[in-house]
Design a protein around this motif. Structure first.
Motif, PDB file in Angstrom:
ATOM      1  N   ASP A  32       0.796  -1.193  -0.125  1.00 25.89           N
ATOM      2  CA  ASP A  32       0.085   0.263   0.104  1.00 25.89           C
ATOM      3  C   ASP A  32       0.981   1.212   0.064  1.00 25.89           C
ATOM      4  OD1 ASP A  32      -2.385  -1.400   0.027  1.00 25.89           O
ATOM      5  OD2 ASP A  32      -2.594  -1.550   1.916  1.00 25.89           O
ATOM      6  N   GLU A  33       2.066   1.110   0.820  1.00 28.47           N
ATOM      7  CA  GLU A  33       2.841   2.147   0.674  1.00 28.47           C
ATOM      8  C   GLU A  33       3.551   2.392  -0.588  1.00 28.47           C
ATOM      9  OE1 GLU A  33       2.747   0.008   2.838  1.00 28.47           O
ATOM     10  OE2 GLU A  33       2.549   0.995   5.096  1.00 28.47           O
ATOM     11  N   TRP A  34       3.927   1.393  -1.136  1.00 26.60           N
ATOM     12  CA  TRP A  34       4.388   1.301  -2.458  1.00 26.60           C
ATOM     13  C   TRP A  34       3.772   2.253  -3.525  1.00 26.60           C
ATOM     14  CZ3 TRP A  34       2.939  -0.943  -7.113  1.00 26.60           C
ATOM     15  CH2 TRP A  34       3.713  -0.732  -8.306  1.00 26.60           C
ATOM     16  N   PHE A  35       2.251   1.618  -3.480  1.00 24.94           N
ATOM     17  CA  PHE A  35       1.174   2.524  -4.402  1.00 24.94           C
ATOM     18  C   PHE A  35       1.162   3.861  -4.187  1.00 24.94           C
ATOM     19  CE2 PHE A  35      -0.722  -1.785  -5.358  1.00 24.94           C
ATOM     20  CZ  PHE A  35      -1.246  -1.324  -6.871  1.00 24.94           C
ATOM     21  N   ASP A  36       1.138   4.262  -2.704  1.00 22.79           N
ATOM     22  CA  ASP A  36       1.126   5.608  -2.359  1.00 22.79           C
ATOM     23  C   ASP A  36       2.307   6.361  -2.903  1.00 22.79           C
ATOM     24  OD1 ASP A  36      -1.162   5.405  -1.237  1.00 22.79           O
ATOM     25  OD2 ASP A  36      -0.169   5.080   0.934  1.00 22.79           O
ATOM     26  N   SER A  37       3.296   5.864  -2.867  1.00 26.18           N
ATOM     27  CA  SER A  37       4.819   6.585  -3.337  1.00 26.18           C
ATOM     28  C   SER A  37       4.768   6.486  -5.071  1.00 26.18           C
ATOM     29  CB  SER A  37       5.939   6.158  -2.724  1.00 26.18           C
ATOM     30  OG  SER A  37       6.015   4.702  -3.036  1.00 26.18           O
ATOM     31  N   HIS A  78      -1.686 -11.438  -6.912  1.00 24.93           N
ATOM     32  CA  HIS A  78      -1.322 -10.260  -7.693  1.00 24.93           C
ATOM     33  C   HIS A  78       0.031  -9.444  -6.863  1.00 24.93           C
ATOM     34  CE1 HIS A  78      -1.539  -6.709 -10.045  1.00 24.93           C
ATOM     35  NE2 HIS A  78      -1.947  -6.005  -8.975  1.00 24.93           N
ATOM     36  N   ARG A  79      -0.336  -9.416  -5.562  1.00 30.36           N
ATOM     37  CA  ARG A  79       0.620  -8.836  -4.647  1.00 30.36           C
ATOM     38  C   ARG A  79       2.144  -9.331  -4.784  1.00 30.36           C
ATOM     39  NH1 ARG A  79      -2.779  -4.686  -1.377  1.00 30.36           N
ATOM     40  NH2 ARG A  79      -1.161  -4.330   0.101  1.00 30.36           N
ATOM     41  N   ALA A  80       1.992 -10.571  -4.638  1.00 36.64           N
ATOM     42  CA  ALA A  80       3.433 -11.335  -4.999  1.00 36.64           C
ATOM     43  C   ALA A  80       3.762 -10.996  -6.145  1.00 36.64           C
ATOM     44  CB  ALA A  80       3.044 -12.910  -4.753  1.00 36.64           C
ATOM     45  N   ARG A  81       3.311 -10.968  -7.250  1.00 38.27           N
ATOM     46  CA  ARG A  81       3.754 -10.755  -8.652  1.00 38.27           C
ATOM     47  C   ARG A  81       3.967  -9.268  -8.680  1.00 38.27           C
ATOM     48  NH1 ARG A  81      -1.335 -12.846 -12.534  1.00 38.27           N
ATOM     49  NH2 ARG A  81      -0.625 -15.135 -12.738  1.00 38.27           N
ATOM     50  N   LEU A  82       3.391  -8.370  -8.050  1.00 29.97           N
ATOM     51  CA  LEU A  82       3.907  -6.842  -7.905  1.00 29.97           C
ATOM     52  C   LEU A  82       5.279  -7.026  -7.181  1.00 29.97           C
ATOM     53  CD1 LEU A  82       0.652  -4.699  -7.434  1.00 29.97           C
ATOM     54  CD2 LEU A  82       1.927  -5.279  -9.327  1.00 29.97           C
ATOM     55  N   ARG A  83       5.380  -7.557  -6.051  1.00 32.11           N
ATOM     56  CA  ARG A  83       6.651  -7.598  -5.729  1.00 32.11           C
ATOM     57  C   ARG A  83       7.648  -7.823  -6.378  1.00 32.11           C
ATOM     58  NH1 ARG A  83       7.860  -4.410  -1.751  1.00 32.11           N
ATOM     59  NH2 ARG A  83       6.218  -5.057  -0.301  1.00 32.11           N
ATOM     60  N   LEU A  84       7.564  -8.796  -6.850  1.00 28.26           N
ATOM     61  CA  LEU A  84       8.537  -9.510  -7.857  1.00 28.26           C
ATOM     62  C   LEU A  84       8.680  -8.682  -9.063  1.00 28.26           C
ATOM     63  CD1 LEU A  84       7.834 -13.448  -7.361  1.00 28.26           C
ATOM     64  CD2 LEU A  84       9.505 -12.062  -6.182  1.00 28.26           C
ATOM     65  N   GLN A  85       7.762  -7.987  -9.393  1.00 26.90           N
ATOM     66  CA  GLN A  85       7.851  -6.966 -10.652  1.00 26.90           C
ATOM     67  C   GLN A  85       8.865  -5.978 -10.076  1.00 26.90           C
ATOM     68  OE1 GLN A  85       6.404  -8.676 -12.862  1.00 26.90           O
ATOM     69  NE2 GLN A  85       6.298  -7.115 -14.781  1.00 26.90           N
ATOM     70  N   GLN A  86       9.017  -5.443  -8.795  1.00 27.57           N
ATOM     71  CA  GLN A  86       9.765  -4.452  -8.529  1.00 27.57           C
ATOM     72  C   GLN A  86      11.181  -5.111  -8.529  1.00 27.57           C
ATOM     73  OE1 GLN A  86       8.341  -2.985  -4.438  1.00 27.57           O
ATOM     74  NE2 GLN A  86       6.378  -3.180  -5.075  1.00 27.57           N
ATOM     75  N   VAL A  87      11.560  -6.530  -8.122  1.00 26.01           N
ATOM     76  CA  VAL A  87      12.675  -6.992  -8.191  1.00 26.01           C
ATOM     77  C   VAL A  87      13.078  -6.893  -9.779  1.00 26.01           C
ATOM     78  CG1 VAL A  87      13.891  -9.093  -7.735  1.00 26.01           C
ATOM     79  CG2 VAL A  87      12.358  -8.289  -6.245  1.00 26.01           C
ATOM     80  N   LEU A  88      12.269  -7.474 -10.479  1.00 27.27           N
ATOM     81  CA  LEU A  88      12.695  -7.544 -11.850  1.00 27.27           C
ATOM     82  C   LEU A  88      13.147  -5.942 -12.468  1.00 27.27           C
ATOM     83  CD1 LEU A  88      10.103 -10.056 -12.885  1.00 27.27           C
ATOM     84  CD2 LEU A  88      12.389 -10.232 -13.567  1.00 27.27           C
ATOM     85  N   ASP A  89      12.278  -5.146 -12.059  1.00 25.93           N
ATOM     86  CA  ASP A  89      12.485  -3.752 -12.603  1.00 25.93           C
ATOM     87  C   ASP A  89      13.862  -3.291 -12.218  1.00 25.93           C
ATOM     88  OD1 ASP A  89      10.189  -3.229 -13.731  1.00 25.93           O
ATOM     89  OD2 ASP A  89       9.316  -2.227 -12.112  1.00 25.93           O
TER      90      ASP A  89
END
Lengths: 214, 77
Positions: free
Chosen positions: A113-118, A195-206
């Motif tokens: 949620d914090e990631w979304f906010d920022s 979805h939240r697991a994927r988003l977390r890993l998407q940040q890692v990939l980025d």
């Protein structure tokens, strides 16, 4: 990679007769993923031991396996019960958590949620441009050993229910319905956890695509 | 009308085909005008495709036999 093609009727029939080589093959196929799953519920320190107990239950139960649930679902369910039994034994005050409550708790505490906010402005637009990936096929991503190690490392760090759902759905390609049954979660919870697991890993990939580092 | 934040929040449901026709249309409309979200979704699909191809982690035949021996020994078989 799905193991389903191997779990045909002949294989299951052999298992029901407690055929030793067939059982060894079953253990070969599922042991690591079941240990990972048990780790999500009971913790990594108990996982190996709990899965061995579960294998014994499976062995004893195979002649009575009626095929109502897929074999993989049946195994995961045995492991889930073994985890809860072990936790009750280890911690007298332990009460089996409602997985749905646990999932809700994870969703509130995973930091996304914090990631979304920022990451988004008040009007919902992105703060920054999407990272441009230079490795742009699944094969190219798979060939990058350092990236695979990095992803493994971050999968291990996912919150337990997110990790369980992600590994079952995206890595083992278990049906959503089966995952709901295995984990006693609603469709909606499973989809959000995934979805939240994927988003977390998407940040890692980025980050990896941007810096070449984990 | 959906914004980039909405798209990001519902991206897996879109990729996995869990949205209604109305929701998909709203998604499609945003994607038509937003290259950033198109890139984000393309990369999400790419990552999911990669996870699907990660080889299943199996024990070796010897390791599996050792586990089975230990398991069956624990019940005296």
């Amino acid at each position: 990679m799905s193991v389903k093609p191997e779990l045909d009727e002949a294989f299951v029939a052999s298992l029901k007769k407690q055929d030793h080589p067939a059982f060894c093959r079953l253990v070969q196929l599922f042991h690591k993923r079941l240990v990972g799953f048990a780790g999500s519920i009971a913790g990594v320190e108990l996982a190996e031991d709990v899965v061995q107990e579960a294998w014994l239950s499976a062995w004893k139960g195979l002649p009575g396996y009626e095929g109502r649930a897929a074999l993989s679902t049946w195994l995961y369910t045995i492991v889930r019960h073994a985890c809860i039994a072990r936790l009750r034994k280890e911690k007298p005050n332990f009460h089996a958590p409602a997985e749905a409550d646990e999932a809700e708790e994870e969703l509130a505490n995973d930091g996304l949620d914090e990631w979304f906010d920022s990451s988004f402005k008040q009007d919902g637009h992105r703060q920054e441009a999407v990272v441009d990936w230079h490795m742009n096929t699944p094969e190219a991503l798979l060939e990058e050993k350092q990236l695979q190690n990095c992803i493994d490392h971050h999968i291990a760090k996912l919150q337990p229910m997110q990790k369980a759902v992600f590994e079952l759905r995206d890595m083992d390609q278990v049906d959503l319905e089966q995952i709901c049954n295995m984990l006693q979660l609603t469709h909606s919870n499973v989809r959000v956890l995934l979805h939240r697991a994927r988003l977390r890993l998407q940040q890692v990939l980025d980050h990896y695509q941007l810096t070449g580092e984990c | 009308m959906l914004n980039c934040r909405d798209i990001t929040k519902q991206a897996s449901d879109y990729v996995d085909g869990h949205l209604s026709v109305r929701q998909r249309l709203a998604f499609a409309f945003h994607l038509l005008i937003c290259g950033q979200c198109r890139a984000f979704l393309r990369q999400l699909r790419l990552a999911v495709g990669m996870y699907h191809r990660v080889p299943a982690k199996e024990l070796s035949a010897e390791e599996a036999a050792a586990v089975v021996s230990k398991v069956l020994a624990s019940k005296g078989e």
